[in-house]
Design an enzyme around this catalytic site. Structure first.
Site, mmCIF file in Angstrom:
data_model
loop_
_atom_site.group_PDB
_atom_site.id
_atom_site.type_symbol
_atom_site.label_atom_id
_atom_site.label_comp_id
_atom_site.label_asym_id
_atom_site.label_seq_id
_atom_site.Cartn_x
_atom_site.Cartn_y
_atom_site.Cartn_z
ATOM 1 N N CYS A 10 17.792 2.924 -2.345
ATOM 2 C CA CYS A 10 17.270 1.671 -1.779
ATOM 3 C C CYS A 10 18.192 0.543 -2.202
ATOM 4 O O CYS A 10 19.330 0.772 -2.594
ATOM 5 C CB CYS A 10 15.828 1.432 -2.215
ATOM 6 S SG CYS A 10 15.672 1.053 -3.964
ATOM 7 N N ALA A 11 17.715 -0.707 -2.128
ATOM 8 C CA ALA A 11 18.594 -1.841 -2.423
ATOM 9 C C ALA A 11 18.968 -1.896 -3.904
ATOM 10 O O ALA A 11 20.130 -2.089 -4.250
ATOM 11 C CB ALA A 11 17.929 -3.140 -1.981
#
Lengths: 377, 75
Positions: A72-73
């Site tokens: 994810c980020a």
């Protein structure tokens, strides 16, 4: 519990061309803008918030016993999703990318390109998350770095490990897609920071000009770094021939594409320079030079061991940007229908000029995302 | 803007702002408005995408200093 995987471990898989399955749980806009790429990488996008009520959207697509790396980020949502896959879906082989895409953007993977005639060597630092390439040339205990990235600790650790002293920090041009670490690193190690003077009109700091014909000597056995003025991406863009064997082209010529002339707002003015660099200056050089660019755009450009390079003569045969005989057609190609400009490119240029000094977290944010310095013919 | 409920998600890192928002919206009735306060910068694009995929409407968002505020109408 999902197994943590570091950016370094993931990078090794990619440069070794291993089969890698990635589940990217960022929202689809961010995924479409920028993702992990590699020749053997399969990547599936399913935003984490679609999995809060159940993992069915993923369960149908991925075998529960395959090795899957969740991304994810920043690493928080991927950890949650990896746990859900194990707890609800009975997945047995899940990994969580530590630090997420933010850390991925900052990873540099050193790859040895070759030996130099006097016993030194040249390394390419591949920034897999962004496509930036920088170079370390070492000889007899000294090193020069070309197009240093912002994460200067990585070069310092590398130099310490190899017991070499970094003396010369050279930028081929004023960068618009990433923040240069050259000036910072020069200050840290007491080295010299070189910049082409024509790109340095607005800089606010002292630097050593590097111009056509200048030689920089690395180590006392004289590995020569020879400068060639090669404008077109910027007005100052300068290439370097290392040890009469390697041609560092900066953002002028890439393996599968050519530089774009518009990032300082002067496409019309600079297209003629780009043309003459690519279609005459470089043509006068030996076909046997190995081109080492400052970027790559496509996963398939990563060769054996993850390096990005090509013989100059071969690029004249197959790089589409070098096959445009008609100057008007060339002009149109490099000034119209260009890809979007890099994120924050204006602020990045101002940072590299020393006009602004954003805080560290802001600098990371400015650089996150793809680089877009090429024109694809 | 009037809201039915205010959710304080300040200081929470991703994925918690969305997890809490989803839980809060489940407890509301269709047409109610949830106001969310968050400090995680990623919340903006994620909340926008989440609201869209869940059939909710992001009516407005503002940035006051470090605090991002969102008004979401339950669909």
């Amino acid at each position: 519990m999902p197994t943590p995987i570091t950016t370094s471990e993931l990078a090794k898989k990619i440069v070794n061309h291993e089969e890698t399955l990635i589940l990217d749980v960022r929202n689809t806009d961010e995924f479409d803008n920028w993702k992990i790429e590699g020749s053997k990488v399969e990547v599936i996008n399913e935003p984490y918030f679609n999995l809060l009520d159940g993992i069915e959207p993923v369960a149908g697509k991925v075998n529960k016993d395959s090795e899957v790396i969740v991304v994810c980020a920043k690493g928080g949502s991927s950890q949650m999703v990896a746990e859900l896959l194990e707890e609800e879906g009975g997945f047995t082989n899940t990994f969580n990318l530590e630090g997420g895409m933010k850390a991925w953007s900052e990873h540099l993977e050193p790859v040895k390109i070759g030996d130099l005639t006097d016993g030194g060597s040249i390394y390419q630092f591949v920034r897999l998350g962004k496509g930036c390439l920088s170079y370390l040339i070492e000889s007899n205990g000294e090193a020069a770095i070309v197009d240093t990235n912002r994460m200067i600790d990585i070069y310092q650790d590398f130099a310490k490990d190899k017991d070499i002293k970094i003396k010369h920090l050279i930028d081929t041009h004023l960068h618009a897609d990433h923040i240069s670490g050259g000036r910072d690193l020069a200050e840290k190690v007491g080295g010299t920071y070189y910049l082409p003077p024509k790109d340095a009109n607005e800089v606010t700091f002292d630097y050593t000009p590097v111009e056509d014909g200048n030689d920089i000597v690395v180590g006392n056995t004289k590995v020569k770094v020879h400068a060639i003025y090669s404008p077109g991406h910027t007005i100052g863009s300068t290439s370097f021939i290392i040890d009469n064997k390697y041609l560092l082209t900066g953002d002028i010529l890439f393996v599968k594409s050519i530089g774009r002339p518009d990032l300082a707002g002067k496409a019309e003015d600079w297209v003629g320079d780009l043309r003459s660099t690519l279609y005459s200056r470089y043509k006068e050089l030996s076909d046997d030079l190995i081109v080492l660019p400052a970027h790559y755009s496509f996963a398939e450009e990563l060769g054996k061991g993850g390096s990005v390079s090509a013989r100059l003569g071969d690029l004249y045969e197959r790089n589409e940007g070098l096959q445009v005989e008609d100057e008007a057609v060339f002009r149109k190609m490099v000034t119209e229908n260009l890809p979007p400009q890099p994120n924050f490119y204006h602020e990045i240029r101002e940072t590299n000029m020393g006009k602004v000094t954003p805080e560290n977290e802001k600098q990371r944010e400015m650089e996150t995302g793809p680089n877009r310095c090429a024109v694809h013919g | 803007m009037e809201s039915t409920k205010v959710l304080d998600a300040k200081g929470l890192a991703c994925p918690m702002p969305i997890v809490r928002t989803k839980k809060a919206i489940n407890e509301l009735a269709a047409g109610d408005i949830l106001e969310v306060h968050a400090t995680d910068k990623g919340a903006k694009s994620d909340l926008t995408a989440w609201a869209k995929s869940g059939g909710h409407e992001l009516l407005q968002d503002t940035e006051e200093g470090d605090v991002l505020k969102f008004w979401i109408k339950k669909g």
